[in-house]
Design an enzyme around this catalytic site. Structure first.
Site, PDB file in Angstrom:
ATOM      1  N   ASP A  13     -72.484 -69.258  -6.617  1.00  0.00           N
ATOM      2  CA  ASP A  13     -73.239 -68.707  -5.610  1.00  0.00           C
ATOM      3  C   ASP A  13     -73.264 -67.004  -5.806  1.00  0.00           C
ATOM      4  O   ASP A  13     -74.228 -66.623  -5.503  1.00  0.00           O
ATOM      5  CB  ASP A  13     -72.582 -68.839  -4.293  1.00  0.00           C
ATOM      6  CG  ASP A  13     -72.080 -70.392  -3.974  1.00  0.00           C
ATOM      7  OD1 ASP A  13     -72.900 -71.096  -3.382  1.00  0.00           O
ATOM      8  OD2 ASP A  13     -71.143 -70.888  -4.800  1.00  0.00           O
TER       9      ASP A  13
ATOM     10  N   ASP B  10     -77.148 -64.843  -1.582  1.00  0.00           N
ATOM     11  CA  ASP B  10     -77.374 -66.253  -1.771  1.00  0.00           C
ATOM     12  C   ASP B  10     -76.905 -67.023  -0.441  1.00  0.00           C
ATOM     13  O   ASP B  10     -75.603 -67.341  -0.355  1.00  0.00           O
ATOM     14  CB  ASP B  10     -76.760 -66.791  -3.071  1.00  0.00           C
ATOM     15  CG  ASP B  10     -77.123 -68.193  -3.448  1.00  0.00           C
ATOM     16  OD1 ASP B  10     -78.368 -68.428  -2.971  1.00  0.00           O
ATOM     17  OD2 ASP B  10     -76.281 -69.056  -3.776  1.00  0.00           O
TER      18      ASP B  10
ATOM     19  N   GLU C 107     -82.211 -64.510  -0.810  1.00  0.00           N
ATOM     20  CA  GLU C 107     -83.168 -65.667  -1.227  1.00  0.00           C
ATOM     21  C   GLU C 107     -83.719 -66.698  -0.318  1.00  0.00           C
ATOM     22  O   GLU C 107     -83.326 -66.937   0.652  1.00  0.00           O
ATOM     23  CB  GLU C 107     -82.123 -66.731  -2.176  1.00  0.00           C
ATOM     24  CG  GLU C 107     -83.011 -67.638  -2.993  1.00  0.00           C
ATOM     25  CD  GLU C 107     -82.108 -68.717  -3.947  1.00  0.00           C
ATOM     26  OE1 GLU C 107     -81.457 -68.137  -4.865  1.00  0.00           O
ATOM     27  OE2 GLU C 107     -81.937 -70.055  -3.601  1.00  0.00           O
TER      28      GLU C 107
END
EC number: 3.1.21.10
Lengths: 184, 184
Positions: free
Chosen positions: B146, B12, B73
């Protein structure tokens, strides 16, 4: 040669075209073009391969040209979102490669670069290119424009060496020198 | 173990906090948490040092955990422009490190991840975190968020292994398994 003489590698970050311009000089001294080029990566290649290629070619430029400083254009997210992402990533790679080799790296905004080279923060690309040609004493404007921008960035950094006030001085000195050269 | 069993490292991306989550699994098999963490870099450090640190710690995670795939991501520029630049650069570093080691790297959008894990592309962070906890059979939700997002990304990738249709199947099977487990 002054002891302030520095070799600056300017990077105009981009994923499809990343401009590279290397200039040697010092405040108040003539500038010298050392190298200029563009790193091209294919928009059809996977993003990770493009970043890897960019890293490899930047490493090569640095290994060969041994700059004292790397100047990277500061990216803003004003325009096309897709382009800005790639530009930010290309800039990130340039910063990373510099940090890894322990080479000082600085960022300048586009308007700082324009102001340093032309005297106006709103100069257009053609005006910047023309001034780069004159300042480096070239007969023709380097192509593509990404490489001219990278050269302008390197020049900006050389002149900012001692801070903003020096830019004004350098610009004044350079303008007076140039107007004598071009005879107007 | 199925031959489709894969170890996925989810990233992430973020400059201040970069979530890392490693999950092993295959479509239709229980998932296993391999590792989870967050790479923190100081907002006070120069950008190039933060990128260098991020690269170093990502390299360590990969060297230790030897993922088969890295899932990152996909970054969008919807929110805060300053944050998005750092996020794009962090994602770029993750892609670069993967490419350099020849590890396949894929990107998934936040809504693909949410849909894969919760069944809804509009799930909120708490719902995603809760499903990650259940799917990995954990007693508590990993912190900070996260790292949960990175785990969700890894799970999403495992389930997307055979394409989108497999996600629906996996989700259905998993929901039925979970509803038996939680007794509702």
């Amino acid at each position: 040669m002054s002891q302030m003489q520095r070799r600056v590698l300017g990077v105009d970050p981009g994923l499809t075209r990343c401009g590279i311009g290397i200039v040697e000089g010092a405040i108040g001294k003539p500038l010298r073009l050392v190298g200029v080029g563009v790193i091209l990566t294919s928009p059809d290649a996977p993003l990770e391969q493009r970043l890897l290629q960019l890293e490899g070619e930047l490493e090569e430029w640095i290994a060969l040209q041994k700059p004292d400083v790397i100047a990277v254009e500061r990216v803003f997210s004003q325009h096309n979102v897709r382009t800005v992402m790639g530009t930010a990533q290309a800039a990130g790679i340039a910063l990373l490669v510099a940090a890894r080799r322990n080479i000082p790296v600085v960022m300048h905004t586009p308007s700082e670069v324009k102001a340093a080279v032309t005297g106006s923060g709103r100069a257009n690309k053609a005006q910047v290119a023309e001034m780069v040609k004159r300042l480096l004493n070239l007969e023709v404007i380097p192509k593509p424009v990404d490489s001219t921008d990278a050269l302008a960035l390197a020049i900006c950094h050389i002149w900012r060496g001692g801070g903003n006030s020096k830019i004004a001085e350098a610009l004044k000195a350079e303008k007076s020198r140039l107007s004598k050269l071009v005879g107007k």
